[in-house]
Design a protein around this motif. Structure first.
Motif, mmCIF file in Angstrom:
data_model
loop_
_atom_site.group_PDB
_atom_site.id
_atom_site.type_symbol
_atom_site.label_atom_id
_atom_site.label_comp_id
_atom_site.label_asym_id
_atom_site.label_seq_id
_atom_site.Cartn_x
_atom_site.Cartn_y
_atom_site.Cartn_z
ATOM 1 N N ASN A 172 5.740 -2.475 10.553
ATOM 2 C CA ASN A 172 4.867 -1.311 10.801
ATOM 3 C C ASN A 172 4.124 -1.470 12.126
ATOM 4 O OD1 ASN A 172 5.479 0.091 8.520
ATOM 5 N ND2 ASN A 172 3.581 -0.323 7.436
ATOM 6 N N ARG A 175 6.485 -0.787 14.865
ATOM 7 C CA ARG A 175 6.926 0.620 14.952
ATOM 8 C C ARG A 175 5.818 1.544 15.431
ATOM 9 N NH1 ARG A 175 7.634 1.430 9.552
ATOM 10 N NH2 ARG A 175 8.420 3.546 9.794
ATOM 11 N N TYR A 176 4.563 1.224 15.054
ATOM 12 C CA TYR A 176 3.456 2.107 15.431
ATOM 13 C C TYR A 176 2.682 1.576 16.639
ATOM 14 C CZ TYR A 176 4.770 4.213 11.027
ATOM 15 O OH TYR A 176 5.495 4.805 10.020
ATOM 16 N N ASP A 200 -2.268 -5.143 15.611
ATOM 17 C CA ASP A 200 -1.560 -4.462 16.695
ATOM 18 C C ASP A 200 -2.551 -3.681 17.544
ATOM 19 O OD1 ASP A 200 -1.659 -1.490 15.997
ATOM 20 O OD2 ASP A 200 -0.708 -2.227 14.169
ATOM 21 N N ILE A 205 -5.210 4.384 13.101
ATOM 22 C CA ILE A 205 -5.194 5.346 11.994
ATOM 23 C C ILE A 205 -6.572 5.982 11.900
ATOM 24 C CG2 ILE A 205 -4.872 5.589 9.485
ATOM 25 C CD1 ILE A 205 -3.350 2.745 9.879
ATOM 26 N N ILE A 213 -3.067 5.962 3.137
ATOM 27 C CA ILE A 213 -1.803 5.341 3.567
ATOM 28 C C ILE A 213 -1.233 4.380 2.526
ATOM 29 C CG2 ILE A 213 -2.040 5.607 6.072
ATOM 30 C CD1 ILE A 213 -3.130 2.763 6.149
ATOM 31 N N ARG A 219 2.471 9.718 4.451
ATOM 32 C CA ARG A 219 2.651 9.365 5.860
ATOM 33 C C ARG A 219 1.634 10.169 6.657
ATOM 34 N NH1 ARG A 219 7.715 9.526 8.499
ATOM 35 N NH2 ARG A 219 7.143 7.443 9.166
ATOM 36 N N VAL A 220 1.028 9.542 7.657
ATOM 37 C CA VAL A 220 0.037 10.252 8.466
ATOM 38 C C VAL A 220 0.720 11.465 9.106
ATOM 39 C CG1 VAL A 220 -1.412 10.083 10.530
ATOM 40 C CG2 VAL A 220 -1.363 8.195 8.881
ATOM 41 N N THR A 223 3.393 11.827 12.275
ATOM 42 C CA THR A 223 4.107 10.579 12.587
ATOM 43 C C THR A 223 5.540 10.906 12.975
ATOM 44 O OG1 THR A 223 2.801 9.414 10.947
ATOM 45 C CG2 THR A 223 4.817 8.343 11.610
ATOM 46 N N GLY A 227 10.702 6.996 8.317
ATOM 47 C CA GLY A 227 10.043 6.179 7.300
ATOM 48 C C GLY A 227 9.958 6.906 5.989
ATOM 49 N N THR A 228 9.574 6.166 4.953
ATOM 50 C CA THR A 228 9.536 6.748 3.602
ATOM 51 C C THR A 228 8.117 6.914 3.066
ATOM 52 O OG1 THR A 228 9.662 4.525 2.692
ATOM 53 C CG2 THR A 228 11.742 5.717 2.946
ATOM 54 N N GLY A 229 7.154 6.224 3.685
ATOM 55 C CA GLY A 229 5.794 6.237 3.154
ATOM 56 C C GLY A 229 5.677 5.382 1.904
ATOM 57 N N GLY A 231 6.323 1.698 2.029
ATOM 58 C CA GLY A 231 6.069 0.283 2.332
ATOM 59 C C GLY A 231 4.685 -0.202 1.938
ATOM 60 N N LEU A 232 3.648 0.552 2.312
ATOM 61 C CA LEU A 232 2.279 0.095 2.016
ATOM 62 C C LEU A 232 1.953 0.225 0.537
ATOM 63 C CD1 LEU A 232 0.268 1.402 5.109
ATOM 64 C CD2 LEU A 232 0.877 -0.961 4.563
HETATM 65 P P1 ADP Z 1 6.342 4.327 6.511
HETATM 66 O O1 ADP Z 1 6.011 3.441 7.665
HETATM 67 O O2 ADP Z 1 7.740 4.163 5.997
HETATM 68 O O3 ADP Z 1 5.982 5.752 6.758
HETATM 69 P P2 ADP Z 1 4.203 2.911 5.067
HETATM 70 O O4 ADP Z 1 3.795 3.040 3.634
HETATM 71 O O5 ADP Z 1 4.542 1.552 5.550
HETATM 72 O O6 ADP Z 1 5.432 3.918 5.251
HETATM 73 O O7 ADP Z 1 3.030 3.500 5.964
HETATM 74 C C1 ADP Z 1 2.414 4.737 5.633
HETATM 75 C C2 ADP Z 1 1.864 5.404 6.889
HETATM 76 O O8 ADP Z 1 0.755 4.658 7.400
HETATM 77 C C3 ADP Z 1 2.856 5.482 8.035
HETATM 78 O O9 ADP Z 1 3.677 6.632 7.927
HETATM 79 C C4 ADP Z 1 1.948 5.524 9.260
HETATM 80 O O10 ADP Z 1 1.536 6.854 9.480
HETATM 81 C C5 ADP Z 1 0.732 4.703 8.816
HETATM 82 N N1 ADP Z 1 0.773 3.313 9.327
HETATM 83 C C6 ADP Z 1 1.212 2.208 8.673
HETATM 84 N N2 ADP Z 1 1.069 1.101 9.427
HETATM 85 C C7 ADP Z 1 0.519 1.498 10.594
HETATM 86 C C8 ADP Z 1 0.113 0.814 11.807
HETATM 87 N N3 ADP Z 1 0.238 -0.517 11.955
HETATM 88 N N4 ADP Z 1 -0.435 1.572 12.793
HETATM 89 C C9 ADP Z 1 -0.589 2.919 12.678
HETATM 90 N N5 ADP Z 1 -0.201 3.612 11.556
HETATM 91 C C10 ADP Z 1 0.325 2.920 10.529
#
Ligand code: ADP
Length: 268
Positions: A172, A175-176, A200, A205, A213, A219-220, A223, A227-229, A231-232
């Motif tokens: 993450n 990617r972000y 990072d 956010i 999140i 997902r924000v 974005t 992604g699937t939303g 992971g977290l």
């Molecule tokens: P995904 O990355 O597959 O969308 P996650 O559950 O990992 O799903 O993250 C949910 C959302 O949180 C992401 O879509 C992103 O908008 C935000 N996010 C997660 N990690 C970060 C990060 N390190 N910096 C900025 N935004 C983040």
């Protein structure tokens, strides 16, 4: 057959007895029969679990074949062919990751996600997680840094799931982030806890989304990465199931720090 009910408490009336004090004069409970919804939800979870399970093996074997092709194990490729094979490999890799996330979330939802908690060293787990994100970091021109305290005590965790969470947080962070920036993993001990932070200096956010999140499929808005939303949401389930905490500090535009805590004491 089992039935499921949702309970809602409805106050009947409130009498103010002072400036801030009040008394409730009774309430009633609404019981809603949600058995049908629950069954439908379980059927959906089982369906996703079966499909993602069926997808996993063929995608993994596709990846192996593509790797063999790319490494010219079968015959020489011209640069265009090589690039094409590489890009299919990346797609297969992403598909496998999504399939894994779907499988994980269905296991969490159906209570089938067994934790295998033991005392172990944290360093090899962090190194493994960093190793698994190296390619992604290279593709995105991100430098990965590790800052780890010496002589850390053993932690009580599920190794595989913790490695999954750390690697998810690092991917993450990559990617972000913006190209040519760094992602730092910091590991240190405070009292009885070893904390692992993934830092990072990327997008950040906004405070209104900081709790959201961790919700499934959230997902924000806006974005633009795939992604699937999930992971977290999975990370939170895994870390809390081993008695840990996952948290985030972030400022829009300046970057984010995701931290997890692992206990050094016997909890289970
Ligand atoms: P995904 O990355 O597959 O969308 P996650 O559950 O990992 O799903 O993250 C949910 C959302 O949180 C992401 O879509 C992103 O908008 C935000 N996010 C997660 N990690 C970060 C990060 N390190 N910096 C900025 N935004 C983040």
């Amino acid at each position: 057959k089992e039935s499921y009910f949702e309970k809602q408490l409805v106050p009947i009336g409130i009498i103010p007895t002072g400036e801030k004090e009040k008394i409730h004069i009774g309430s009633f409970i609404i019981l809603r029969n949600v058995t049908a919804y629950k069954e439908l939800d379980e059927a959906k979870t089982n369906f996703i679990a079966t499909v993602s399970h069926e997808f996993k093996t063929p995608i993994a074997s596709m990846k192996m074949s593509l790797q063999l092709l790319e490494n010219e194990g079968i015959g020489k490729l011209n640069p265009e062919q090589k690039e094409l094979v590489h890009s299919i490999y990346d797609d297969a890799d992403r598909l496998l990751k999504t399939t894994g996330e779907l499988l994980n979330i269905t296991q969490v939802e159906s209570g089938k996600s067994k934790m295998n908690i033991e005392f172990c060293e944290i360093k090899p787990i962090i190194t493994q997680a960093i190793e698994s994100t190296k390619n992604l970091a290279e593709q995105n021109r991100i430098k990965l840094e590790l800052l780890i305290e010496e002589n850390l005590p053993e932690v009580q965790i599920d190794k595989e799931k913790t490695a999954w969470v750390i690697s998810n947080l690092i991917s993450n962070a990559i990617r972000y982030s913006y190209e040519n920036s760094s992602v730092r993993v910091e590991v240190k001990k405070t009292f009885d806890v070893v904390s692992i932070s993934v830092i990072d200096s990327g997008l950040g956010i906004s405070s209104q989304y900081k709790d959201k999140i961790f919700d499934k499929y959230f997902r924000v808005p806006g974005t633009d990465k795939d992604g699937t939303g999930l992971g977290l949401a999975i990370s939170k389930e895994f870390i809390e199931a081993q008695g840990g905490v996952i948290s985030v500090e972030s400022e829009l535009g300046s970057g984010s720090t995701f931290s997890i805590s692992c206990s050094t004491n016997k909890l289970f």
